[in-house]
Design a protein around this motif. Structure first.
Motif, PDB file in Angstrom:
ATOM      1  N   GLY A 105      29.824  20.438 -19.097  1.00 36.89           N
ATOM      2  CA  GLY A 105      29.146  19.757 -20.203  1.00 36.89           C
ATOM      3  C   GLY A 105      29.212  20.617 -21.451  1.00 36.89           C
ATOM      4  O   GLY A 105      29.271  21.844 -21.361  1.00 36.89           O
ATOM      5  N   LYS A 106      29.236  19.962 -22.607  1.00 37.05           N
ATOM      6  CA  LYS A 106      29.300  20.727 -23.860  1.00 37.05           C
ATOM      7  C   LYS A 106      27.956  20.667 -24.572  1.00 37.05           C
ATOM      8  O   LYS A 106      27.477  19.578 -24.884  1.00 37.05           O
ATOM      9  N   ALA A 107      27.399  21.821 -24.866  1.00 34.25           N
ATOM     10  CA  ALA A 107      26.111  21.858 -25.558  1.00 34.25           C
ATOM     11  C   ALA A 107      26.209  22.770 -26.772  1.00 34.25           C
ATOM     12  O   ALA A 107      27.198  23.466 -26.958  1.00 34.25           O
ATOM     13  N   ALA A 108      25.192  22.721 -27.610  1.00 33.41           N
ATOM     14  CA  ALA A 108      25.049  23.746 -28.638  1.00 33.41           C
ATOM     15  C   ALA A 108      24.233  24.873 -28.012  1.00 33.41           C
ATOM     16  O   ALA A 108      23.578  24.685 -26.982  1.00 33.41           O
ATOM     17  N   PHE A 109      24.246  26.034 -28.635  1.00 29.50           N
ATOM     18  CA  PHE A 109      23.545  27.189 -28.065  1.00 29.50           C
ATOM     19  C   PHE A 109      22.039  27.139 -28.303  1.00 29.50           C
ATOM     20  O   PHE A 109      21.470  28.090 -28.844  1.00 29.50           O
ATOM     21  N   ASN A 110      21.389  26.052 -27.935  1.00 31.03           N
ATOM     22  CA  ASN A 110      19.928  26.041 -28.065  1.00 31.03           C
ATOM     23  C   ASN A 110      19.283  25.282 -26.917  1.00 31.03           C
ATOM     24  O   ASN A 110      19.966  24.599 -26.145  1.00 31.03           O
ATOM     25  N   VAL A 111      17.984  25.425 -26.779  1.00 34.03           N
ATOM     26  CA  VAL A 111      17.276  24.887 -25.623  1.00 34.03           C
ATOM     27  C   VAL A 111      17.383  23.365 -25.551  1.00 34.03           C
ATOM     28  O   VAL A 111      17.679  22.794 -24.504  1.00 34.03           O
ATOM     29  N   HIS A 112      17.157  22.727 -26.662  1.00 32.80           N
ATOM     30  CA  HIS A 112      17.114  21.272 -26.647  1.00 32.80           C
ATOM     31  C   HIS A 112      18.444  20.672 -26.205  1.00 32.80           C
ATOM     32  O   HIS A 112      18.499  19.755 -25.385  1.00 32.80           O
ATOM     33  N   SER A 113      19.502  21.213 -26.725  1.00 31.00           N
ATOM     34  CA  SER A 113      20.817  20.727 -26.363  1.00 31.00           C
ATOM     35  C   SER A 113      21.092  20.989 -24.882  1.00 31.00           C
ATOM     36  O   SER A 113      21.634  20.129 -24.179  1.00 31.00           O
ATOM     37  N   GLY A 114      20.697  22.150 -24.390  1.00 27.35           N
ATOM     38  CA  GLY A 114      20.875  22.465 -22.978  1.00 27.35           C
ATOM     39  C   GLY A 114      20.128  21.475 -22.099  1.00 27.35           C
ATOM     40  O   GLY A 114      20.643  20.999 -21.078  1.00 27.35           O
ATOM     41  N   TYR A 115      18.935  21.161 -22.522  1.00 22.96           N
ATOM     42  CA  TYR A 115      18.083  20.215 -21.802  1.00 22.96           C
ATOM     43  C   TYR A 115      18.768  18.850 -21.689  1.00 22.96           C
ATOM     44  O   TYR A 115      18.849  18.250 -20.617  1.00 22.96           O
ATOM     45  N   GLN A 116      19.313  18.385 -22.789  1.00 21.07           N
ATOM     46  CA  GLN A 116      19.958  17.075 -22.781  1.00 21.07           C
ATOM     47  C   GLN A 116      21.218  17.034 -21.935  1.00 21.07           C
ATOM     48  O   GLN A 116      21.426  16.118 -21.148  1.00 21.07           O
ATOM     49  N   VAL A 117      22.027  18.060 -22.107  1.00 21.36           N
ATOM     50  CA  VAL A 117      23.286  18.075 -21.372  1.00 21.36           C
ATOM     51  C   VAL A 117      23.032  18.255 -19.877  1.00 21.36           C
ATOM     52  O   VAL A 117      23.727  17.668 -19.042  1.00 21.36           O
ATOM     53  N   ALA A 118      22.008  19.018 -19.530  1.00 19.97           N
ATOM     54  CA  ALA A 118      21.677  19.173 -18.112  1.00 19.97           C
ATOM     55  C   ALA A 118      21.328  17.812 -17.516  1.00 19.97           C
ATOM     56  O   ALA A 118      21.783  17.465 -16.419  1.00 19.97           O
ATOM     57  N   LYS A 119      20.572  17.026 -18.264  1.00 27.15           N
ATOM     58  CA  LYS A 119      20.216  15.705 -17.731  1.00 27.15           C
ATOM     59  C   LYS A 119      21.451  14.813 -17.567  1.00 27.15           C
ATOM     60  O   LYS A 119      21.564  14.081 -16.588  1.00 27.15           O
ATOM     61  N   GLU A 120      22.371  14.927 -18.490  1.00 29.12           N
ATOM     62  CA  GLU A 120      23.621  14.172 -18.342  1.00 29.12           C
ATOM     63  C   GLU A 120      24.338  14.559 -17.058  1.00 29.12           C
ATOM     64  O   GLU A 120      24.838  13.703 -16.320  1.00 29.12           O
ATOM     65  N   ILE A 121      24.369  15.852 -16.801  1.00 29.23           N
ATOM     66  CA  ILE A 121      25.043  16.310 -15.585  1.00 29.23           C
ATOM     67  C   ILE A 121      24.319  15.816 -14.336  1.00 29.23           C
ATOM     68  O   ILE A 121      24.944  15.370 -13.376  1.00 29.23           O
ATOM     69  N   PHE A 122      22.995  15.853 -14.380  1.00 26.26           N
ATOM     70  CA  PHE A 122      22.230  15.373 -13.218  1.00 26.26           C
ATOM     71  C   PHE A 122      22.564  13.912 -12.920  1.00 26.26           C
ATOM     72  O   PHE A 122      22.674  13.511 -11.767  1.00 26.26           O
ATOM     73  N   SER A 123      22.724  13.122 -13.968  1.00 26.51           N
ATOM     74  CA  SER A 123      22.979  11.714 -13.659  1.00 26.51           C
ATOM     75  C   SER A 123      24.438  11.479 -13.291  1.00 26.51           C
ATOM     76  O   SER A 123      24.751  10.603 -12.493  1.00 26.51           O
ATOM     77  N   ARG A 124      25.320  12.316 -13.804  1.00 23.54           N
ATOM     78  CA  ARG A 124      26.730  12.173 -13.448  1.00 23.54           C
ATOM     79  C   ARG A 124      26.984  12.693 -12.034  1.00 23.54           C
ATOM     80  O   ARG A 124      27.746  12.125 -11.281  1.00 23.54           O
ATOM     81  N   HIS A 125      26.330  13.815 -11.728  1.00 21.71           N
ATOM     82  CA  HIS A 125      26.569  14.477 -10.443  1.00 21.71           C
ATOM     83  C   HIS A 125      25.248  14.852  -9.778  1.00 21.71           C
ATOM     84  O   HIS A 125      24.866  16.024  -9.780  1.00 21.71           O
ATOM     85  N   PRO A 126      24.575  13.898  -9.174  1.00 18.19           N
ATOM     86  CA  PRO A 126      23.259  14.194  -8.585  1.00 18.19           C
ATOM     87  C   PRO A 126      23.345  15.296  -7.525  1.00 18.19           C
ATOM     88  O   PRO A 126      22.354  15.944  -7.219  1.00 18.19           O
ATOM     89  N   GLU A 127      24.520  15.512  -6.991  1.00 15.27           N
ATOM     90  CA  GLU A 127      24.678  16.496  -5.918  1.00 15.27           C
ATOM     91  C   GLU A 127      24.812  17.934  -6.427  1.00 15.27           C
ATOM     92  O   GLU A 127      24.947  18.866  -5.643  1.00 15.27           O
ATOM     93  N   VAL A 128      24.783  18.122  -7.735  1.00 15.01           N
ATOM     94  CA  VAL A 128      24.938  19.477  -8.281  1.00 15.01           C
ATOM     95  C   VAL A 128      23.866  20.403  -7.698  1.00 15.01           C
ATOM     96  O   VAL A 128      22.697  20.037  -7.602  1.00 15.01           O
ATOM     97  N   ASP A 129      24.281  21.603  -7.269  1.00 17.84           N
ATOM     98  CA  ASP A 129      23.285  22.526  -6.714  1.00 17.84           C
ATOM     99  C   ASP A 129      23.333  23.914  -7.365  1.00 17.84           C
ATOM    100  O   ASP A 129      22.662  24.835  -6.923  1.00 17.84           O
ATOM    101  N   GLY A 130      24.144  24.028  -8.417  1.00 15.47           N
ATOM    102  CA  GLY A 130      24.175  25.290  -9.156  1.00 15.47           C
ATOM    103  C   GLY A 130      24.717  25.038 -10.555  1.00 15.47           C
ATOM    104  O   GLY A 130      25.599  24.186 -10.730  1.00 15.47           O
ATOM    105  N   ILE A 131      24.159  25.689 -11.554  1.00 14.13           N
ATOM    106  CA  ILE A 131      24.695  25.537 -12.911  1.00 14.13           C
ATOM    107  C   ILE A 131      24.808  26.905 -13.570  1.00 14.13           C
ATOM    108  O   ILE A 131      23.863  27.694 -13.561  1.00 14.13           O
TER     109      ILE A 131
END
Lengths: 348, 348
Positions: free
Chosen positions: A224-250
């Motif tokens: 996932g591509k984010a900007a170097f800040n918390v809010h962007s990380g938060y959003q992109v993490a959620k995108e990954i969770f919905s794309r790949h619910p099986e993710v177990d490490g980031i």
DNA sequence: CTGAAAGCGCTTACAG
DNA sequence: CTGAAAGCGCTTACAG
């Protein structure tokens, strides 16, 4: 002879001191700067006069004479990323010890803003520049060179022999981080990278790919591509969770993104570290202070700032000519966000 | 006429431009500064010459002539407290729009360090000062006044009519915070204050005492003293836990202390918010991004920085004479760390 | 509309 | 050891 300023203040100049002490301005200048030979007596008289008039030299005038302002620019994307204040402290500590002042310049990673700063700084206002930005171009370095303003680049290696650069082993650090996730048993490891234009961000992504790039499950959708800040990380993490619910490490490209990922995991109901293990990058102070504390790749932030300022001083004071390239080591700091089998509470 | 610097660079001066254009330096100066009347033709010729020689004016020389450096000092305890970078951004944004540069000065709350800065800054290097420090003394203000350097104090009201001050309703905010803890059912509410020398810190403590000071269980042992950082908050929170295991609410004098308290609670096995509700102060960005997010008293951080710089500009440009006193409102932001009956997961 | 000259407040060869 | 004078690179009344 004392000048009255319109504001009502009174400006005492070296001339006033000379008059008061009954000597020339040259002599006053010599005692102020401790230069040349002067008798104890005249020195005492001059010092007396300085005290009596509570004179302070005008550094602007001095700078103009000396062609040296004792000011240094510290250019960063944004000082609100905690990485930079920590580094700024190092820079300022060294600067102060050597009589330099720091000019703070935020570019927000915008080329236009950056270029404005370069233009204004080339006007002889600063003696040197420490820059932490991917906006630097070759032409900037040439302009700076033309104006005789030395540059130290941090965390960004623009391939040039016009400036000293200080970076860390980004790719290696990223590899260590990702391998650590593999070792603790993660089987689907995502990466949240910073902006692609950032050299360090790209390096970290490649380090991640070095480890997982050939595994059967891997494809681009795990990055996932984010900007170097918390809010962007938060959003992109959620995108990954919905794309790949099986993710177990980031593996996150910096600690702020990791903090955002922790928050996303919490909201999503994923337990850290058992459902999801997280690794950051940078080792900012905050990474130790969150709940859970973050496993991260530690950059020697303070040392980098210190080294940058020391190198810059050498160049400004002309003791060194050749730019150098430093590539510093990083360390993997293992903390709660990946401690799956510790004695700590397992989850939050 | 072109000066060769020892470094090898070449310095183009206004004289070179004048010669190239076949006019006087006065004329060149006029076109650069857009002052006085000049014919379109001479203007064009001069601009051509400026471009050809890639001339940039020496701002040091300009400053000396104008008695104006267009530099402003921003003095803070330490830029590593996220409160200050957020404010610095506001200050710098306004500064840049008006052609000013920011000098960053960290004092670490040390009087000595502070005094050094004041001395060096009075040497005509900066046109004005924004200061956020309890180290300011009356004599400093007088020295600054003497040198005609206007001052804006933030978050700290030194009772003086020599400087404009900007503060928030600290005591009222603290009262709101503590009352909120009472309202959600807390029966033993502790306070972790900042350093007593800090005026704002003292005000916040009094706000807390306004609410709980007369309750039967209250005594001094419910107040812990910390520094304004996470680690100190963490330690003092643990002291309170062992002194008063029955504590069920803590009002922290700033968000960093609150973040440390969250960590201590986590290690101690106290669930937030049900076992322990926590309120911070400041409303730094990070307060929203932690797990759990923090209930806090929001100061208008960006606005304060903006207002400070705007006021300073007015004073530097002499449009205003009288210092003002601003006391701004605060807001209670209710978030997870006190949401006992929300639909969110109750505890971490 | 433009230029010659003095001035901003220092520093520093050059003499003595 | 100390001073007169020129210079750092601009700006700005003052004439014309």
């Amino acid at each position: 002879m004392v000048n009255r300023l319109h504001g009502g203040g009174v400006l005492v100049t070296i001339r006033d001191v000379a008059k008061e002490a009954g000597v020339s301005t040259a002599t006053v200048s010599r005692v102020i700067n401790n230069k040349g030979k002067i008798t104890k007596e005249t020195q005492a008289i001059v010092e007396r006069a300085i005290k009596d008039l509570s004179y302070t030299p005008n550094v602007l005038a001095r700078s103009l004479s000396n062609r040296k302002s004792y000011a240094v620019a510290f250019i960063v994307p944004t000082i609100t990323n905690p990485f930079f204040p920590e580094m700024a402290r190092a820079v300022e500590d060294v600067a102060r010890d050597n009589g330099y002042n720091i000019l703070l310049c935020n570019t927000d990673d915008k080329r236009e803003r950056f270029a404005e700063y370069i233009t204004s700084l080339t006007s002889q206002f600063v003696d040197g520049i420490i820059v932490n930005s991917h906006n630097m171009e070759k032409s900037d370095l040439e302009a700076l060179q033309k104006h005789n303003i030395p540059v130290v680049m941090i965390d960004r290696v623009l391939d040039s022999d016009l400036a000293t650069s200080i970076a860390v082993k980004n790719r290696e650090g990223a590899r260590m981080a990702t391998e650590h996730l593999v070792e603790i048993g993660c089987e689907r490891i995502a990466h949240i990278s910073g902006m692609e234009e950032e050299w360090n961000s790209a390096q970290r992504m490649w380090g991640y790919r070095d480890v997982v790039g050939d595994l059967p499950w891997f494809d681009q959708s795990w990055i996932g591509k984010a900007a170097f800040n918390v809010h962007s990380g938060y959003q992109v993490a959620k995108e990954i969770f919905s794309r790949h619910p099986e993710v177990d490490g980031i593996f996150c490209a910096n600690d702020l993104i990791a903090i955002g990922t922790v928050k996303a995991a919490y909201e999503w109901g994923k337990k850290i570290p058992n459902d999801l293990a997280i690794v950051g990058f940078d080792g900012i102070n905050m990474s130790e202070q969150t709940v859970p504390s973050l496993t991260t790749v530690l950059q020697p932030i303070y040392d980098m700032g210190q080294l940058a300022m020391e190198e810059l001083i050498k160049k400004m004071e002309d003791k060194e000519e050749k730019p150098k390239k430093y590539v510093l080591d990083v360390d993997l700091l293992i903390r709660e966000s990946t401690m799956r089998s510790s004695t700590l509470q397992k989850d939050i």
